[in-house]
Design a protein around this motif. Structure first.
Motif, mmCIF file in Angstrom:
data_model
loop_
_atom_site.group_PDB
_atom_site.id
_atom_site.type_symbol
_atom_site.label_atom_id
_atom_site.label_comp_id
_atom_site.label_asym_id
_atom_site.label_seq_id
_atom_site.Cartn_x
_atom_site.Cartn_y
_atom_site.Cartn_z
ATOM 1 N N UNK A 133 0.733 -1.145 0.099
ATOM 2 C CA UNK A 133 0.019 -0.057 0.144
ATOM 3 C C UNK A 133 1.118 1.318 -0.029
ATOM 4 N N UNK A 134 1.762 1.122 0.904
ATOM 5 C CA UNK A 134 2.896 2.395 0.732
ATOM 6 C C UNK A 134 3.569 2.472 -0.587
ATOM 7 N N UNK A 135 3.965 1.355 -1.336
ATOM 8 C CA UNK A 135 4.073 1.625 -2.729
ATOM 9 C C UNK A 135 3.301 2.228 -3.491
ATOM 10 N N UNK A 136 1.864 1.624 -3.233
ATOM 11 C CA UNK A 136 0.735 2.268 -4.317
ATOM 12 C C UNK A 136 0.833 3.685 -4.002
ATOM 13 N N UNK A 137 0.938 4.191 -2.814
ATOM 14 C CA UNK A 137 0.825 5.639 -2.498
ATOM 15 C C UNK A 137 2.068 6.468 -3.260
ATOM 16 N N UNK A 138 3.121 5.868 -3.096
ATOM 17 C CA UNK A 138 4.488 6.383 -3.605
ATOM 18 C C UNK A 138 4.223 6.330 -5.055
ATOM 19 N N UNK A 139 3.798 5.451 -5.730
ATOM 20 C CA UNK A 139 3.818 5.441 -7.041
ATOM 21 C C UNK A 139 2.723 6.540 -7.488
ATOM 22 N N UNK A 140 1.765 6.986 -6.590
ATOM 23 C CA UNK A 140 1.022 8.329 -6.893
ATOM 24 C C UNK A 140 1.502 9.467 -6.615
ATOM 25 N N UNK A 193 4.670 11.625 -0.724
ATOM 26 C CA UNK A 193 5.804 11.366 0.106
ATOM 27 C C UNK A 193 6.211 9.996 0.555
ATOM 28 N N UNK A 194 7.518 9.631 0.293
ATOM 29 C CA UNK A 194 7.889 8.164 0.889
ATOM 30 C C UNK A 194 7.637 8.321 2.476
ATOM 31 N N UNK A 195 7.329 7.120 3.058
ATOM 32 C CA UNK A 195 6.906 6.874 4.510
ATOM 33 C C UNK A 195 8.137 6.342 5.130
ATOM 34 N N UNK A 196 9.094 5.815 4.552
ATOM 35 C CA UNK A 196 10.261 5.542 5.272
ATOM 36 C C UNK A 196 11.661 5.659 4.576
ATOM 37 N N UNK A 197 12.691 5.656 5.040
ATOM 38 C CA UNK A 197 13.883 6.122 4.180
ATOM 39 C C UNK A 197 13.983 5.002 3.182
ATOM 40 N N UNK A 198 13.740 3.902 3.435
ATOM 41 C CA UNK A 198 14.244 2.761 2.395
ATOM 42 C C UNK A 198 13.049 2.939 1.233
ATOM 43 N N UNK A 199 12.313 3.857 1.200
ATOM 44 C CA UNK A 199 11.228 4.013 0.113
ATOM 45 C C UNK A 199 11.922 4.946 -1.128
ATOM 46 N N UNK A 200 12.939 4.303 -1.534
ATOM 47 C CA UNK A 200 13.676 4.870 -2.717
ATOM 48 C C UNK A 200 13.202 4.301 -4.031
ATOM 49 N N UNK A 201 13.851 5.124 -5.228
ATOM 50 C CA UNK A 201 13.687 4.582 -6.416
ATOM 51 C C UNK A 201 13.916 3.141 -6.596
ATOM 52 N N UNK A 202 15.024 2.899 -5.932
ATOM 53 C CA UNK A 202 15.316 1.193 -6.041
ATOM 54 C C UNK A 202 14.086 0.342 -5.451
ATOM 55 N N UNK A 203 13.735 0.637 -4.123
ATOM 56 C CA UNK A 203 12.662 0.140 -3.629
ATOM 57 C C UNK A 203 11.371 0.137 -4.357
ATOM 58 N N UNK A 204 11.074 1.131 -5.201
ATOM 59 C CA UNK A 204 10.048 1.054 -5.991
ATOM 60 C C UNK A 204 10.246 0.197 -7.237
ATOM 61 N N UNK A 236 12.099 -2.269 -7.154
ATOM 62 C CA UNK A 236 11.988 -3.903 -6.852
ATOM 63 C C UNK A 236 10.584 -3.960 -6.804
ATOM 64 N N UNK A 237 9.597 -3.311 -6.216
ATOM 65 C CA UNK A 237 8.010 -3.684 -6.157
ATOM 66 C C UNK A 237 7.761 -3.778 -7.628
ATOM 67 N N UNK A 238 8.048 -2.878 -8.346
ATOM 68 C CA UNK A 238 7.539 -2.995 -9.939
ATOM 69 C C UNK A 238 7.819 -4.286 -10.506
ATOM 70 N N UNK A 239 9.388 -4.690 -10.375
ATOM 71 C CA UNK A 239 10.048 -5.860 -11.069
ATOM 72 C C UNK A 239 9.367 -7.112 -10.614
ATOM 73 N N UNK A 240 9.141 -6.952 -9.141
ATOM 74 C CA UNK A 240 8.165 -8.059 -8.670
ATOM 75 C C UNK A 240 6.991 -8.347 -9.144
ATOM 76 N N UNK A 241 6.172 -7.177 -9.297
ATOM 77 C CA UNK A 241 4.799 -7.588 -9.646
ATOM 78 C C UNK A 241 4.861 -7.937 -11.154
#
Length: 124
Positions: A72-79, A82-93, A95-100
């Motif tokens: 859900x944080x990823x979905x909000x970040x995609x929209x 603001x990032x909700x945690x320090x690890x919510x970086x471009x690489x984190x996003x 990783x989620x896109x690649x996993x999906x």
């Protein structure tokens, strides 16, 4: 006197070896594609999922509580939120896109005629 080689027997042995190898490869493909499809396991981290409430409707896969929050944080970040945690970086996003994308590709392959044929011909 030279030893007689039974070519028919050797051919049969080679065929059995090839069939065993093909069966093991088919099982490996099926196993890799079944990962993440168990409704009692988190599709993302693999932990057992215990639902106290029905899973969210917008969740594409069964997630544990923590992975659901991250999704859900990823979905909000995609929209653009603001990032909700320090690890919510471009690489984190990414990783989620690649996993999906990986999960969607697995679903597409599992529903393809080639996969069904693979299962029919090589798995018992």
């Amino acid at each position: 006197m030279a030893e007689v080689i039974d070519l028919k027997r050797r051919k049969s042995k080679d065929r059995r070896i090839a069939e065993g190898r093909a069966r093991r490869r088919a099982q490996a493909v099926a196993s890799s594609l079944s990962c993440g499809m168990c409704p009692r396991r988190c599709a993302h981290c693999g932990l057992a999922v215990e639902y106290t409430a029905p899973p969210p409707v917008d969740a594409p896969y069964p997630f544990c509580e923590v992975c659901q929050e991250e999704y859900e944080a990823f979905r909000r970040w995609e929209k653009g939120e603001e990032p909700e945690a320090f690890w919510h970086t471009d690489e984190w996003g990414e990783a989620w896109r690649a996993w999906l994308a990986h999960m969607r590709a697995g679903e597409a392959f599992r529903s393809s005629p080639a996969f069904l044929r693979l299962m029919e011909e090589h798995l018992e």
